[in-house]
Write an enzyme that holds these catalytic residues in place. Structure first.
Site, mmCIF file in Angstrom:
data_model
loop_
_atom_site.group_PDB
_atom_site.id
_atom_site.type_symbol
_atom_site.label_atom_id
_atom_site.label_comp_id
_atom_site.label_asym_id
_atom_site.label_seq_id
_atom_site.Cartn_x
_atom_site.Cartn_y
_atom_site.Cartn_z
ATOM 1 N N LYS A 60 -8.353 -36.065 -46.524
ATOM 2 C CA LYS A 60 -9.126 -36.171 -45.296
ATOM 3 C C LYS A 60 -9.281 -34.805 -44.650
ATOM 4 O O LYS A 60 -8.566 -33.865 -44.966
ATOM 5 C CB LYS A 60 -8.445 -37.131 -44.321
ATOM 6 N N HIS A 90 -4.653 -32.845 -35.945
ATOM 7 C CA HIS A 90 -3.716 -32.037 -36.726
ATOM 8 C C HIS A 90 -3.589 -30.634 -36.156
ATOM 9 O O HIS A 90 -2.533 -30.019 -36.223
ATOM 10 C CB HIS A 90 -4.181 -31.968 -38.189
ATOM 11 N N HIS A 131 -8.485 -32.415 -38.953
ATOM 12 C CA HIS A 131 -9.170 -32.637 -37.690
ATOM 13 C C HIS A 131 -8.366 -32.094 -36.512
ATOM 14 O O HIS A 131 -7.266 -31.575 -36.666
ATOM 15 C CB HIS A 131 -9.495 -34.120 -37.509
#
Length: 589
Positions: free
Chosen positions: A133, A139, A136
């Protein structure tokens, strides 16, 4: 500051029945300088007055009685009544001498050198992106705040094991394996692994919405990975399944993981972030059976009619918590418990900290409660939560990857410096300086708001050289370095401290003196905004002193003591930046 507080507390304690430690906690720095250097409420000195509810005259009389008994000394010049408080005025020369001596002697550890060191170990879980993933903003906040938590614990003597716990296991990895066989491109993988794996993950998830078989295949893949069973291969469906024991399967999984870590490390380096360990959910698989055994030994498992297993946490104000699916596979919570067991066994830690968004608060309550029911002895577990960021975008639209965010901040700083008449940065250093300013701006914008709160992202506010920004903090440090270079005055304790008598100088001394207390407060609450707010106040006090206290073209004695003052302010600023996670600190701009 602590030394002067202790001097006041010890004398007040001798006059009253209150212990010095209690008085020490109650002494505060007044908001207005005319009210003295320290003050304390009369009710904290004479607690009986609270129960008597006396009139103002009695309060004033009692305060005056204490003041009359107070004996001025080398350090405290005067005690005065500021009903309902008692205020104390320092010997400003002695105070200045003590503060600047402490900064000079403690140097890069000023702010925390006074604290007793501990031999405790902390395992710290932060950043933790998923290999399938995008990296973003959630994080990003975890990364920045986790780095601060690591540094401030280390400053207090803890051994900190910083862990980047990658999402590299579970159904999401099964989806990635399925998707890579269908959409994978070796050239794109080698060029930009994170972006390519994310693109694959998006496509296969879109497929899963139209074809339920994709989810089934992903679940089967994960189940067989976890159990070590054979995984089949189907050319007709373009799905790639192999057995977990097959070196080729393990090599592909490891390759995806390693390529992701390599990509992340280049970005982490720009943020001055390092990890001691790259771990992942995959490492928990050997401990999952131990979790189930411990839960069964404590009679904590309830089985549902379809064969799933739960732990009943309703007596603790929580829901019944699933720990095993009906098909026998583990869940996030199970793997977090397994990871906790593994870390306890490997590091024998005293405390475990998880830096994760506040939307996971309930989940971590479940994890922590289950862990302490399951384990032979309770362990200290802490969730350091944070709010969300809104409005993050670039010229190209929404920021998806951290690299986009860092590059955009760098580009905007380059553009600003190129158009600035006051920029003294050489063209060769422009990109490097702009990158430091950009990362500092991102980090400071994140940490100037209380971490539990979200904030609205703003490029203009974040990069404003005149606002409360990381750019301004870096500029303040570079300006101080420039003054030192131009003055050429050695930093020395061989000074006449009576020459620092101006109000702006004494105010700056007081600001510098507050830093150790600020660090203590920040550590107790794990709140970086306390330090960030202080650094802005320190900059304001330093800039005010620059206007009135010239170093150049003064007598040697005046130049020397003023240079020590400004060096102490710069050292304090640098130490605060370090605790917040900023390593790359500019000395010229």
């Amino acid at each position: 500051m602590l030394k002067f507080k202790q001097i006041v507390a010890e004398q007040l304690s001798r006059q009253t029945s209150v212990q010095p430690a209690k008085i020490l906690q109650s002494l505060v720095i007044p908001n207005k300088k005319k009210q003295g250097d320290l003050s304390i409420s009369i009710f904290d000195v004479d607690p009986q007055l609270r129960t008597l509810k006396p009139d103002p005259q009695l309060i004033s009389t009692r305060a005056q009685s204490i003041v009359n008994q107070f004996e001025p000394n080398q350090f405290i010049e005067q005690a005065i009544v500021e009903a309902p408080k008692i205020a104390f005025k320092f010997n400003s020369t002695e105070f200045t001498k003590e503060v600047l001596n402490q900064v000079f002697n403690e140097g890069t550890s000023y702010g925390w050198a006074h604290n007793p060191k501990t031999n405790k170990t902390v395992v710290l879980d932060y950043s933790s992106p998923n290999i399938a993933k995008k990296f973003h903003v959630g994080h990003l906040r975890s990364t920045i705040l986790g780095n601060y938590v690591k540094r401030i614990h280390e400053a207090f003597g803890y051994k900190v094991i910083g862990i980047n716990y990658l999402g590299d296991w579970g159904k999401q990895y099964g989806l990635l394996a399925v998707g890579y066989e269908k959409y994978g491109d070796e050239a794109q993988l080698n060029k930009d692994p994170i972006r390519h794996l994310y693109d694959i993950y998006v496509k296969i998830n879109a497929d899963a919405k139209d074809d339920p078989d994709v989810d089934v295949q992903a679940n089967q893949y994960f189940k067989r990975m976890e159990e070590g069973m054979d995984i089949s291969y189907s050319t007709a469906s373009h799905f790639f399944f192999i057995m977990v024991g097959d070196p080729q399967a393990l090599a592909q999984w490891k390759r995806f993981r390693d390529l992701s870590i390599q990509s992340y490390e280049a970005l982490y380096k720009r943020l001055d972030v390092t990890f001691d360990v790259y771990a992942g959910e995959s490492e928990a698989k050997d401990y999952i059976s131990k979790v189930y055994n411990l839960l069964e030994q404590k009679n904590l498992i309830t089985e549902t009619p379809d064969g799933a297993q739960l732990v009943d946490l309703t007596p603790y104000g929580l829901d019944k918590t699933p720990v095993r699916r009906a098909d026998g596979t583990s869940l996030y919570l199970t793997r977090d418990l397994a990871t906790l067991l593994r870390r306890k066994e490997k590091y024998n830690f005293d405390k475990a900290i998880y830096v994760v968004g506040k939307d996971q608060e309930y989940y971590f309550k479940q994890v922590f409660q289950t862990a302490n029911l399951m384990l032979p002895e309770p362990v200290e577990l802490q969730h350091v939560s944070f709010g969300h960021v809104k409005g993050m975008s670039t010229r190209r639209g929404e920021v998806v990857f951290l690299e986009d965010l860092l590059n955009e901040a760098q580009r905007r700083n380059v553009e600003y410096m190129q158009n600035s008449e006051n920029c003294k940065v050489d063209d060769a250093e422009l990109d490097y300086t702009a990158d430091i300013l950009g990362t500092s701006a991102i980090m400071i914008q994140d940490m100037k708001t209380k971490r539990a709160l979200g904030y609205d992202f703003s490029w203009d506010k974040m990069l404003n050289p005149d606002g409360k920004t990381g750019v301004r903090i870096q500029f303040a440090h570079a300006k101080a370095c420039g003054i030192e270079r131009r003055a050429g005055v050695p930093i020395s304790l061989d000074c006449d401290f009576t020459l620092l008598k101006e109000e702006v100088a004494l105010h700056l001394v007081h600001m510098i003196a507050q830093f150790p207390e600020i660090v203590d407060q920040s550590f107790k609450r794990l709140e970086p905004s306390i330090i960030t707010s202080y650094l802005f106040d320190l900059m304001t006090a330093t800039n005010g002193a620059y206007k009135w206290l010239q170093v150049i073209r003064q007598s040697p004695e005046v130049s020397r003591v003023r240079m020590l003052l400004f060096w102490s302010a710069r050292t304090t600023l640098r130490n605060g930046m370090y605790l917040l996670g900023i390593n790359r600190i500019l000395e010229k701009m």
